[in-house]
Write an enzyme that holds these catalytic residues in place. Structure first.
Site, PDB file in Angstrom:
ATOM      1  N   GLU A 296      32.004  32.460  43.238  1.00 43.47           N
ATOM      2  CA  GLU A 296      31.612  33.256  44.278  1.00 43.47           C
ATOM      3  C   GLU A 296      32.718  34.223  44.297  1.00 43.47           C
ATOM      4  OE1 GLU A 296      30.775  29.495  47.396  1.00 43.47           O
ATOM      5  OE2 GLU A 296      32.897  29.896  46.733  1.00 43.47           O
TER       6      GLU A 296
ATOM      7  N   ASP B  68      20.874  27.675  49.704  1.00 45.02           N
ATOM      8  CA  ASP B  68      19.749  26.540  49.852  1.00 45.02           C
ATOM      9  C   ASP B  68      19.679  26.239  51.348  1.00 45.02           C
ATOM     10  OD1 ASP B  68      21.826  24.160  50.999  1.00 45.02           O
ATOM     11  OD2 ASP B  68      23.000  25.184  49.508  1.00 45.02           O
TER      12      ASP B  68
HETATM   13  N1  SAH Z   1      28.547  20.288  42.134  1.00 44.95           N
HETATM   14  C1  SAH Z   1      29.075  21.399  42.909  1.00 44.95           C
HETATM   15  C2  SAH Z   1      29.540  21.032  44.416  1.00 44.95           C
HETATM   16  C3  SAH Z   1      29.529  22.529  45.383  1.00 44.95           C
HETATM   17  S1  SAH Z   1      29.810  21.800  47.037  1.00 44.95           S
HETATM   18  C4  SAH Z   1      30.327  21.884  42.195  1.00 44.95           C
HETATM   19  O1  SAH Z   1      30.920  21.157  41.748  1.00 44.95           O
HETATM   20  O2  SAH Z   1      30.509  23.105  42.022  1.00 44.95           O
HETATM   21  C5  SAH Z   1      29.112  23.075  47.684  1.00 44.95           C
HETATM   22  C6  SAH Z   1      29.837  24.358  48.146  1.00 44.95           C
HETATM   23  O3  SAH Z   1      29.010  25.290  48.545  1.00 44.95           O
HETATM   24  C7  SAH Z   1      30.909  24.077  49.230  1.00 44.95           C
HETATM   25  O4  SAH Z   1      31.987  25.147  48.793  1.00 44.95           O
HETATM   26  C8  SAH Z   1      30.370  24.509  50.200  1.00 44.95           C
HETATM   27  O5  SAH Z   1      31.012  25.358  51.282  1.00 44.95           O
HETATM   28  C9  SAH Z   1      29.244  25.349  49.803  1.00 44.95           C
HETATM   29  N2  SAH Z   1      27.460  24.800  50.158  1.00 44.95           N
HETATM   30  C10 SAH Z   1      26.311  25.496  49.947  1.00 44.95           C
HETATM   31  N3  SAH Z   1      25.379  24.954  50.136  1.00 44.95           N
HETATM   32  C11 SAH Z   1      25.793  23.741  50.958  1.00 44.95           C
HETATM   33  C12 SAH Z   1      25.189  22.583  51.799  1.00 44.95           C
HETATM   34  N4  SAH Z   1      23.908  22.506  51.829  1.00 44.95           N
HETATM   35  N5  SAH Z   1      26.168  21.883  52.442  1.00 44.95           N
HETATM   36  C13 SAH Z   1      27.399  21.736  52.335  1.00 44.95           C
HETATM   37  N6  SAH Z   1      28.121  22.819  51.705  1.00 44.95           N
HETATM   38  C14 SAH Z   1      27.608  23.860  50.971  1.00 44.95           C
END
Ligand code: SAH
Length: 237
Positions: free
Chosen positions: A12, A196
């Site tokens: 990001e 998503d």
């Molecule tokens: N496995 C990933 C986890 C990312 S968590 C990793 O280790 O990189 C998801 C991140 O994107 C968080 O920072 C959140 O703010 C954002 N995000 C995107 N889609 C999301 C969703 N469906 N629910 C919650 N957060 C989401």
């Protein structure tokens, strides 16, 4: 203006650190803060890591240790509304901590001792950010919900929508930054690109989006913002 720019994930933030003129790095509390000039604006970029506590700590340190006067959070989020599609941008007008519930002592979602269940972003900063985002993608304005959960099941997003029908996007940091900025009196804004649909496909869609397109969005929006592409001088904020 000294602008703090927070992202949760490296993808990001991609390109912003490289765009900083005369960058100076400082490690503090397991975060790397990079200060410099971003298209003439005095800026500090940092990765908060994931979740509300991580984001709150980062925002507080940006203000208290690095002296930022304004904060922008830029990242990705799940859609919370059928009209908000993958690739669209949501700029927050207000943010709520959807997993906060001290009822029956306080109404659900209300943050004790603030009397608030949602925090409003700074109007001027938000306007400029939305203007900077408009050439990049379709922009929606409204409520963003944050919580310490990746919303990756249709049942989860349905339950959240039943409780908070106005939600446009779900993520894990924005409302924490909002509370910190509210309590410290710092103008802030939150911008999220939809990665998503916060449903059963969310984990796969999220990984794909983050690997392919996420990085361009933050870079282009922040560049437009800093270069006054939105038709106003951020220095005047
Ligand atoms: N496995 C990933 C986890 C990312 S968590 C990793 O280790 O990189 C998801 C991140 O994107 C968080 O920072 C959140 O703010 C954002 N995000 C995107 N889609 C999301 C969703 N469906 N629910 C919650 N957060 C989401």
């Amino acid at each position: 203006m000294r602008l703090g720019i927070i992202s949760a994930l490296a993808e990001e933030q991609h390109g912003l650190i490289e765009a900083l003129y005369s960058p100076a790095k400082q490690i503090h509390g397991m975060r790397e803060y990079t200060s410099g000039k971003l298209w003439e604006i005095d800026a500090v970029c940092v990765l908060s890591r994931i979740g509300k506590v991580a984001a709150a700590m980062t925002a507080a340190i940006l203000v208290e240790k690095f002296g930022v006067t304004h904060i922008i959070f830029t990242g990705v989020a799940g859609s919370g509304d059928k009209n908000v599609k993958v690739g669209d941008i949501v700029v927050a007008d207000t943010l709520v901590q959807h997993d906060f519930d001290a009822s029956p002592l306080f109404p659900r979602f209300e943050i004790p001792l603030t009397g608030l269940s949602s925090f409003a972003t700074d109007v001027a900063l938000t306007e400029k950010l939305a203007g900077a985002a408009a050439p990049v993608a379709r922009v929606h304005r409204g409520l963003i919900a944050s919580g310490d959960q990746f919303i990756g099941k249709s049942t989860q997003i349905q339950a959240l929508k039943a409780a908070l029908p106005d939600v446009l996007a779900v993520e894990m940091e924005g409302a924490a930054v909002a509370q910190v900025c509210f309590e410290l009196g710092i103008p802030f804004a939150v911008i999220r690109t939809i990665s998503d649909n916060a449903n059963d496909d969310a984990a796969v869609d999220f990984m794909h989006f983050i690997k392919t397109v996420a990085s361009r969005y933050a870079f282009d929006v922040i560049r437009n913002f800093c270069r006054c592409g939105a038709g106003g001088n951020p220095w005047s904020l």
